[in-house]
Design an enzyme around this catalytic site. Sequence first.
Site, PDB file in Angstrom:
ATOM      1  N   ARG A  91       0.814  -1.227   0.000  1.00 15.75           N
ATOM      2  CA  ARG A  91       0.000   0.000   0.000  1.00 15.75           C
ATOM      3  C   ARG A  91       0.844   1.272   0.000  1.00 15.75           C
ATOM      4  O   ARG A  91       0.554   2.210  -0.757  1.00 15.75           O
ATOM      5  CB  ARG A  91      -0.997   0.014   1.167  1.00 15.75           C
ATOM      6  CG  ARG A  91      -2.101  -1.034   1.100  1.00 15.75           C
ATOM      7  CD  ARG A  91      -2.675  -1.225  -0.255  1.00 15.75           C
ATOM      8  NE  ARG A  91      -3.894  -2.017  -0.270  1.00 15.75           N
ATOM      9  CZ  ARG A  91      -4.310  -2.736  -1.301  1.00 15.75           C
ATOM     10  NH1 ARG A  91      -3.591  -2.777  -2.409  1.00 15.75           N
ATOM     11  NH2 ARG A  91      -5.440  -3.416  -1.254  1.00 15.75           N
ATOM     12  N   ASP A 120      -6.808  -1.164   4.791  1.00 21.29           N
ATOM     13  CA  ASP A 120      -6.212  -0.523   3.618  1.00 21.29           C
ATOM     14  C   ASP A 120      -6.553   0.967   3.523  1.00 21.29           C
ATOM     15  O   ASP A 120      -5.737   1.763   3.066  1.00 21.29           O
ATOM     16  CB  ASP A 120      -6.641  -1.260   2.342  1.00 21.29           C
ATOM     17  CG  ASP A 120      -5.952  -2.611   2.234  1.00 21.29           C
ATOM     18  OD1 ASP A 120      -4.798  -2.711   2.698  1.00 21.29           O
ATOM     19  OD2 ASP A 120      -6.556  -3.558   1.701  1.00 21.29           O
ATOM     20  N   SER A 171     -13.122 -11.696  -1.305  1.00 18.94           N
ATOM     21  CA  SER A 171     -12.326 -10.505  -1.584  1.00 18.94           C
ATOM     22  C   SER A 171     -10.862 -10.945  -1.601  1.00 18.94           C
ATOM     23  O   SER A 171     -10.352 -11.500  -0.625  1.00 18.94           O
ATOM     24  CB  SER A 171     -12.568  -9.463  -0.481  1.00 18.94           C
ATOM     25  OG  SER A 171     -11.595  -8.461  -0.575  1.00 18.94           O
TER      26      SER A 171
HETATM   27  N1  ARG Z   1      -5.855  -8.479   6.151  1.00 21.19           N
HETATM   28  C1  ARG Z   1      -4.792  -8.144   5.284  1.00 21.19           C
HETATM   29  C2  ARG Z   1      -4.277  -6.783   5.619  1.00 21.19           C
HETATM   30  O1  ARG Z   1      -4.901  -6.055   6.287  1.00 21.19           O
HETATM   31  C3  ARG Z   1      -5.191  -8.278   3.835  1.00 21.19           C
HETATM   32  C4  ARG Z   1      -6.120  -7.257   3.319  1.00 21.19           C
HETATM   33  C5  ARG Z   1      -6.511  -7.525   1.932  1.00 21.19           C
HETATM   34  N2  ARG Z   1      -7.128  -6.384   1.339  1.00 21.19           N
HETATM   35  C6  ARG Z   1      -8.153  -6.435   0.514  1.00 21.19           C
HETATM   36  N3  ARG Z   1      -8.566  -5.287   0.061  1.00 21.19           N
HETATM   37  N4  ARG Z   1      -8.763  -7.539   0.225  1.00 21.19           N
HETATM   38  O2  ARG Z   1      -3.212  -6.414   5.237  1.00 21.19           O
END
Ligand code: ARG
Length: 407
Positions: A91, A120, A171
């Site tokens: 990110r 995120d 997802s």
């Molecule tokens: N739980 C993980 C994290 O917070 C993965 C997140 C995946 N993001 C998504 N938009 N599906 O880093």
Amino acid sequence: MRIVIAYSGGLDTSAILALLVSEGHEVITVTVDVGQEDDLKGAEERAYHLGASKHIHIDAVEEFAKDYISWAIKANALYEEQYPLGTALARPLIALKVAEIALKYGADAVAHGCTGKGNDQVRFDAMLKYYLGESIGIIAPVRELGLTREKSLQILKEAGLSLETPHKKYSIDENLWSRSIEGGELDDLGVEPPEEVYAWTVSPEKAPDEPLYLEIGFDMGIPYMVNGVEMPLHGLVKYLNELVGAHGYGRIDHVENRVVGLKSREIYEAPAALALIYAHKDLEKTVYTPKEYRFKQLVDREWTDLVYQGLWMEPLKTHLESYIDSSNKYVSGTVTLKVYKGSIQIASRKPEYTSYSTELIDYNKGWYPSAEEATGFIKIYTMHSLYTAWSRKQTKKTPLEEKVHAS
Ligand code: ARG
């Protein structure tokens, strides 16, 4: 307004694009390649179809490995002992690339497709703000409008696009370091993940009967060689993902504590990340003094938590990295891993610097402490604890003597 979108080409970011275009904005889409195996050509076609004024594709795989994954290896980064941080690491890099484009094209705002429930959004908001200051706004339509999958599909339908969503049940986020799968039936903690969620690993039951041996060469904490062949880090990670995943190793099922105060159940695949961290940590243990090793564990955890929490720019992280780097200066040598049907073991290791010595450790020959040296050491070493423990009992006898005499 001129808006730059962090565009994956998926359902949510496509719907946002259509929405912003329909509101009369000029939209530039930016897709950052961090090793996700998405259809990048398809993303570009969709962007133009939905009315982007310009689509920019940035290949950042090498940079992702060199400036982000390398730290995660040196810091043995496993959030809550399990998650190798793939998404959390990518990110800040995506934010950097998007911010650069926003500045270059004089954008009024940047947009991302994160929901209001996840980590995120924290990572993107924090890093975009860090790079752009207050002058360029951040919009997150999924969060602001509460866009659901159905609403997004509807918006796209109205824009004349029917998006194939093969993994519509889950997802999924993917990059060179890890792949995550969440949602759908996986939200039920009592459900074992079905085979269909996995794409990088075979099930251990179906893995080959022959074990896989991998001799990993490390130089100052960074892996650079596999079975005698030197590779750049991004190539090495990709290579190991395929090889190790084919032997059924690299699956993680994690009930995770998010930054935003929710627990979530996530499935990950990270064959290379888990194998490399396992090997790296083993080499560190062989190299470090006990004091260095214990302190390193504290530093690693702090670093990992900061990165997970979206605080890539936190000044403490830089201080921690000084220690991570100075300790890793001596983490060179090779570790041979044996991967077999979903398990991993250290087969052998050859550190360049270590206080380990066969001459010292052999029970039958070489150096041996005299009985006097050994008992003298134990006497002084245990004195403080023994006398304090006894004195707190306020008795002339040891606790055991008292117990035996009383019965
Ligand atoms: N739980 C993980 C994290 O917070 C993965 C997140 C995946 N993001 C998504 N938009 N599906 O880093």
